[in-house]
Design a protein around this motif. Structure first.
Motif, PDB file in Angstrom:
ATOM      1  N   ALA A 103       0.810  -1.214   0.000  1.00 51.96           N
ATOM      2  CA  ALA A 103       0.000   0.000   0.000  1.00 51.96           C
ATOM      3  C   ALA A 103       0.843   1.264   0.000  1.00 51.96           C
ATOM      4  O   ALA A 103       0.357   2.348  -0.345  1.00 51.96           O
ATOM      5  N   ASP A 104       2.109   1.152   0.392  1.00 51.42           N
ATOM      6  CA  ASP A 104       2.987   2.318   0.418  1.00 51.42           C
ATOM      7  C   ASP A 104       3.333   2.807  -0.984  1.00 51.42           C
ATOM      8  O   ASP A 104       3.722   3.954  -1.168  1.00 51.42           O
ATOM      9  N   GLY A 105       3.229   1.904  -1.971  1.00 51.97           N
ATOM     10  CA  GLY A 105       3.523   2.281  -3.347  1.00 51.97           C
ATOM     11  C   GLY A 105       5.007   2.307  -3.653  1.00 51.97           C
ATOM     12  O   GLY A 105       5.859   2.135  -2.771  1.00 51.97           O
ATOM     13  N   ASP A 106       5.342   2.493  -4.929  1.00 48.23           N
ATOM     14  CA  ASP A 106       6.738   2.583  -5.345  1.00 48.23           C
ATOM     15  C   ASP A 106       7.365   3.844  -4.764  1.00 48.23           C
ATOM     16  O   ASP A 106       6.672   4.791  -4.375  1.00 48.23           O
ATOM     17  N   MET A 107       8.702   3.857  -4.714  1.00 44.10           N
ATOM     18  CA  MET A 107       9.378   4.881  -3.918  1.00 44.10           C
ATOM     19  C   MET A 107      10.428   5.641  -4.699  1.00 44.10           C
ATOM     20  O   MET A 107      10.930   5.187  -5.733  1.00 44.10           O
ATOM     21  N   THR A 108      10.782   6.797  -4.176  1.00 45.03           N
ATOM     22  CA  THR A 108      11.877   7.588  -4.721  1.00 45.03           C
ATOM     23  C   THR A 108      13.190   7.074  -4.161  1.00 45.03           C
ATOM     24  O   THR A 108      13.216   6.315  -3.174  1.00 45.03           O
ATOM     25  N   ALA A 109      14.281   7.507  -4.744  1.00 38.30           N
ATOM     26  CA  ALA A 109      15.601   7.128  -4.244  1.00 38.30           C
ATOM     27  C   ALA A 109      15.792   7.616  -2.819  1.00 38.30           C
ATOM     28  O   ALA A 109      16.321   6.896  -1.960  1.00 38.30           O
ATOM     29  N   ALA A 110      15.348   8.827  -2.540  1.00 37.62           N
ATOM     30  CA  ALA A 110      15.519   9.387  -1.201  1.00 37.62           C
ATOM     31  C   ALA A 110      14.774   8.559  -0.156  1.00 37.62           C
ATOM     32  O   ALA A 110      15.292   8.292   0.939  1.00 37.62           O
ATOM     33  N   GLU A 111      13.565   8.144  -0.477  1.00 32.79           N
ATOM     34  CA  GLU A 111      12.792   7.319   0.451  1.00 32.79           C
ATOM     35  C   GLU A 111      13.476   5.978   0.691  1.00 32.79           C
ATOM     36  O   GLU A 111      13.548   5.490   1.828  1.00 32.79           O
ATOM     37  N   ALA A 112      13.970   5.361  -0.379  1.00 28.43           N
ATOM     38  CA  ALA A 112      14.612   4.055  -0.251  1.00 28.43           C
ATOM     39  C   ALA A 112      15.908   4.152   0.542  1.00 28.43           C
ATOM     40  O   ALA A 112      16.238   3.253   1.326  1.00 28.43           O
ATOM     41  N   LEU A 113      16.663   5.238   0.367  1.00 26.23           N
ATOM     42  CA  LEU A 113      17.924   5.399   1.085  1.00 26.23           C
ATOM     43  C   LEU A 113      17.684   5.665   2.568  1.00 26.23           C
ATOM     44  O   LEU A 113      18.418   5.160   3.428  1.00 26.23           O
ATOM     45  N   THR A 114      16.649   6.428   2.891  1.00 26.12           N
ATOM     46  CA  THR A 114      16.310   6.670   4.299  1.00 26.12           C
ATOM     47  C   THR A 114      15.944   5.367   4.991  1.00 26.12           C
ATOM     48  O   THR A 114      16.394   5.084   6.112  1.00 26.12           O
ATOM     49  N   ALA A 115      15.123   4.542   4.314  1.00 26.15           N
ATOM     50  CA  ALA A 115      14.728   3.252   4.886  1.00 26.15           C
ATOM     51  C   ALA A 115      15.928   2.319   5.026  1.00 26.15           C
ATOM     52  O   ALA A 115      16.062   1.596   6.023  1.00 26.15           O
ATOM     53  N   MET A 116      16.826   2.343   4.040  1.00 25.94           N
ATOM     54  CA  MET A 116      17.996   1.473   4.074  1.00 25.94           C
ATOM     55  C   MET A 116      18.889   1.809   5.270  1.00 25.94           C
ATOM     56  O   MET A 116      19.369   0.913   5.969  1.00 25.94           O
ATOM     57  N   ALA A 117      19.105   3.095   5.521  1.00 23.34           N
ATOM     58  CA  ALA A 117      19.937   3.503   6.659  1.00 23.34           C
ATOM     59  C   ALA A 117      19.340   3.002   7.969  1.00 23.34           C
ATOM     60  O   ALA A 117      20.053   2.481   8.841  1.00 23.34           O
ATOM     61  N   ALA A 118      18.020   3.128   8.109  1.00 23.98           N
ATOM     62  CA  ALA A 118      17.358   2.688   9.341  1.00 23.98           C
ATOM     63  C   ALA A 118      17.394   1.175   9.480  1.00 23.98           C
ATOM     64  O   ALA A 118      17.661   0.639  10.564  1.00 23.98           O
ATOM     65  N   ASN A 119      17.146   0.456   8.394  1.00 25.68           N
ATOM     66  CA  ASN A 119      17.115  -1.009   8.445  1.00 25.68           C
ATOM     67  C   ASN A 119      18.490  -1.584   8.767  1.00 25.68           C
ATOM     68  O   ASN A 119      18.615  -2.514   9.570  1.00 25.68           O
ATOM     69  N   LEU A 120      19.534  -1.057   8.152  1.00 27.45           N
ATOM     70  CA  LEU A 120      20.882  -1.574   8.413  1.00 27.45           C
ATOM     71  C   LEU A 120      21.331  -1.229   9.829  1.00 27.45           C
ATOM     72  O   LEU A 120      22.008  -2.036  10.481  1.00 27.45           O
ATOM     73  N   ALA A 121      20.960  -0.050  10.295  1.00 26.20           N
ATOM     74  CA  ALA A 121      21.315   0.322  11.665  1.00 26.20           C
ATOM     75  C   ALA A 121      20.682  -0.639  12.663  1.00 26.20           C
ATOM     76  O   ALA A 121      21.302  -1.005  13.670  1.00 26.20           O
ATOM     77  N   SER A 122      19.465  -1.075  12.384  1.00 24.66           N
ATOM     78  CA  SER A 122      18.782  -2.020  13.269  1.00 24.66           C
ATOM     79  C   SER A 122      19.532  -3.345  13.334  1.00 24.66           C
ATOM     80  O   SER A 122      19.678  -3.939  14.409  1.00 24.66           O
ATOM     81  N   VAL A 123      20.019  -3.818  12.194  1.00 24.55           N
ATOM     82  CA  VAL A 123      20.772  -5.079  12.177  1.00 24.55           C
ATOM     83  C   VAL A 123      22.069  -4.930  12.954  1.00 24.55           C
ATOM     84  O   VAL A 123      22.438  -5.785  13.770  1.00 24.55           O
ATOM     85  N   LEU A 124      22.802  -3.841  12.711  1.00 29.51           N
ATOM     86  CA  LEU A 124      24.083  -3.634  13.374  1.00 29.51           C
ATOM     87  C   LEU A 124      23.930  -3.516  14.881  1.00 29.51           C
ATOM     88  O   LEU A 124      24.849  -3.844  15.645  1.00 29.51           O
ATOM     89  N   ALA A 125      22.762  -3.071  15.320  1.00 26.45           N
ATOM     90  CA  ALA A 125      22.515  -2.964  16.761  1.00 26.45           C
ATOM     91  C   ALA A 125      22.265  -4.318  17.411  1.00 26.45           C
ATOM     92  O   ALA A 125      22.301  -4.435  18.640  1.00 26.45           O
ATOM     93  N   GLN A 126      22.026  -5.343  16.578  1.00 30.57           N
ATOM     94  CA  GLN A 126      21.666  -6.658  17.124  1.00 30.57           C
ATOM     95  C   GLN A 126      22.670  -7.762  16.810  1.00 30.57           C
ATOM     96  O   GLN A 126      22.475  -8.895  17.271  1.00 30.57           O
ATOM     97  N   ASN A 127      23.696  -7.482  16.025  1.00 29.48           N
ATOM     98  CA  ASN A 127      24.574  -8.573  15.584  1.00 29.48           C
ATOM     99  C   ASN A 127      25.937  -8.579  16.256  1.00 29.48           C
ATOM    100  O   ASN A 127      26.887  -9.179  15.751  1.00 29.48           O
TER     101      ASN A 127
END
Length: 540
Positions: free
Chosen positions: A313-337
């Motif tokens: 439902a969020d729809g396709d995304m811009t580069a800026a949106e995808a990069l913001t999500a990527m930074a948050a997602n990778l930070a979450s992994v690094l906090a747990q590994n």
């Protein structure tokens, strides 16, 4: 951020794999450069695809790996199937396919000449070994001790065959290759076996160790008078949350046991949260953070898609949106590994897999901008990345499609034989000659609709007859040409015959072509190859 290269200590050579571990002559190959500061990898499957790469001929391997290096990559990833490398020759009888190990050595040596390191994706689920694709072995690992020992022997044989090469970068398992038992459980496939399997695989013991019966009732609505009454839950049961927890433990155990025979082995972990119904009728997310430390491995491997964490439902995304999500997602992994480096060995900036067509994607005009913007994130938050679809591939259902294994998988009759010229093997059909292959269920993989047959043929006015299912074609081959035919009906047996001498090669029968936007199936450049070259140039 540097990923430590795999240590090259060699344990005692396993007897079963010893004949496949001959090291190249010391003066035959140049040593690779010092370990790269940052891994830039391309999954390599030559001019076929990962499922039948090991039984394909790959006559242009030198040029293909040179191109990978020229595009700025410093390493390749090989998906190494279990069943094709270690077939079962009979009940309890293990074998090793010499041709597969010979090709493994050939890839290592060719990669070394091109200055490329080699990673192994160990235990790839899908291959045509034994004539069909099946995940039954991976499932049996959970409850069959003989299969567990077979797995460890296979993993050790790969380590022994690879660690003699100085450009061996190590390897990793993936959650994807072991997910089938969980999926089948969620789909209720095991039915009346549910209770027996719950005990056999240790699920009941897991519940005993982590929950009381009262807690299971309060948290998940389970009513049971003993743990022995608890079977495998389906995906609509709130108890499936506990099965995700259990399965993370299973993956950790498989990895840790495998690390004992393959030191340094890592695992691609599942970054997605899996939604599970809660006892109150809502949804809760099951995280797989318990797997992120990857045992004794020096790094955590992961598949990362730009769609991660986004709903359709969020729809396709811009580069800026995808990069913001990527930074948050990778930070979450690094906090747990545990602070280990990340290796995004499947970095999916584009994915056209039909089963996941509903996933949000980058808007077409945003793809190049995303790759450019990903460079600082990858540099700061990972120790390497890899691409899966370096070259577009077709889901070819033909085993030994290039005749590199002579007649294996085929039936030759009427004087048909395999010829070799300039290192390239092909099928020769005299007048009245015929070749055929039973494709079985392999031809039904992929999407519905027509199937396309494509092959190279050379003759002088030869009338070639091709049949599959109830459809038969007759084509005239005059010179060297590509024959392309369409088959609307299902079938099993593919047959090619001729009324006069003709040669046949590169037989591809498919109904799906996967795109990666780097190189087309014919080797021509795609939309994003220049952007990926620039990404590689910008990385350490």
């Amino acid at each position: 951020m540097r990923l430590p290269v795999h240590g090259r200590q060699i344990a005692a050579v396993a007897a079963a794999a010893a004949i496949f571990t001959a090291a190249p002559a010391a003066d035959a190959l140049a040593a690779p450069a010092e370990q790269p500061e940052y891994w830039k990898a391309a999954t390599y499957y030559s001019d076929d695809w990962v499922v039948n790469f090991w039984n394909s001929e790959s006559v242009h391997m030198e040029e293909e790996l040179a191109q990978i290096r020229a595009d700025g990559f410093n390493s390749i990833i090989l998906a190494v199937p279990w069943k094709e490398f270690q077939p079962m020759n009979g009940p309890g009888q293990l074998g090793y396919e010499e041709y597969a190990y010979e090709k493994l050595n050939r890839v290592f040596e060719t990669a070394q000449r091109q200055g490329l390191w080699v990673f192994l994706r160990v235990g790839y689920t899908w291959d045509y070994g034994g004539g069909s694709m099946t995940s039954s072995r991976h499932e049996a690992l959970l409850y069959d001790e003989n299969m567990r020992q077979a797995w460890l022997a296979y993993v050790e044989s790969l380590y022994q065959a690879s660690s003699v090469h100085s450009n061996f970068a190590g390897g990793f398992l993936t959650w994807e290759d072991f997910w089938n038992f969980l999926q089948n459980t969620g789909n209720g496939r095991y039915g009346q076996q549910s209770l027996q399997l719950a005990e056999a695989i240790g699920y009941q013991d897991f519940l005993r160790e982590n929950y009381t019966l009262e807690e299971l009732e309060q948290q998940f609505g389970l009513s049971a008078s003993s743990f022995g009454e608890i079977g495998l839950p389906d995906s609509e049961d709130p108890m499936f949350y506990t099965f995700y927890q259990f399965y993370d433990q299973v993956l950790n155990r498989i990895l840790e046991e495998s690390q004992e025979v393959f030191p340094g082995l890592s695992m691609e972990v599942r970054l997605d949260m899996d939604p599970v119904p809660s006892a109150d009728g809502g949804l809760v997310g099951a995280s797989h953070g318990a797997t992120y430390e990857c045992g004794s491995a020096a790094y955590t491997a992961a598949m990362y898609s730009v769609s991660m964490g986004r709903e359709a439902a969020d729809g396709d995304m811009t580069a800026a949106e995808a990069l913001t999500a990527m930074a948050a997602n990778l930070a979450s992994v690094l906090a747990q590994n545990g602070g280990k480096p990340l290796f995004l060995e499947q970095f999916l900036y584009y994915d056209d897999t039909p089963e996941y067509s509903y996933n949000p994607k980058l808007l077409p005009g945003e793809r190049t901008a995303f790759l450019k913007g990903a460079s600082p994130l990858l540099t700061a938050m990972t120790g390497g990345y890899g691409v899966w679809t370096y070259r577009d591939y077709r889901n070819n259902s033909v085993f030994n499609s290039q005749f590199g294994l002579e007649t294996a998988g085929w039936t030759f009759s009427g004087g048909a034989a395999v010829q070799e010229e300039d290192g390239n093997k092909r099928a020769y059909l005299p007048a009245g000659g015929q070749i055929s292959q039973d494709l079985g269920t392999r031809s039904r993989q992929g999407r519905s609709g027509d199937r396309t047959l494509e092959f190279l043929a050379e003759g002088e006015g030869a009338a070639v007859t091709v049949s599959f299912g109830s459809q038969t074609y007759s084509v005239t081959v005059d010179g060297l040409e590509t024959v392309t035919l369409s088959f609307p009906q299902e079938g099993d047996l593919l047959t090619i015959s001729s009324d006069s001498p003709v040669t046949v090669d590169n037989v591809c029968f498919y109904n799906l072509e996967t795109e990666g936007l780097l190189y087309h199936a014919d080797g021509s450049e795609g939309e994003l190859i220049q952007a990926v070259r620039e990404l590689n140039e910008s990385l350490p």
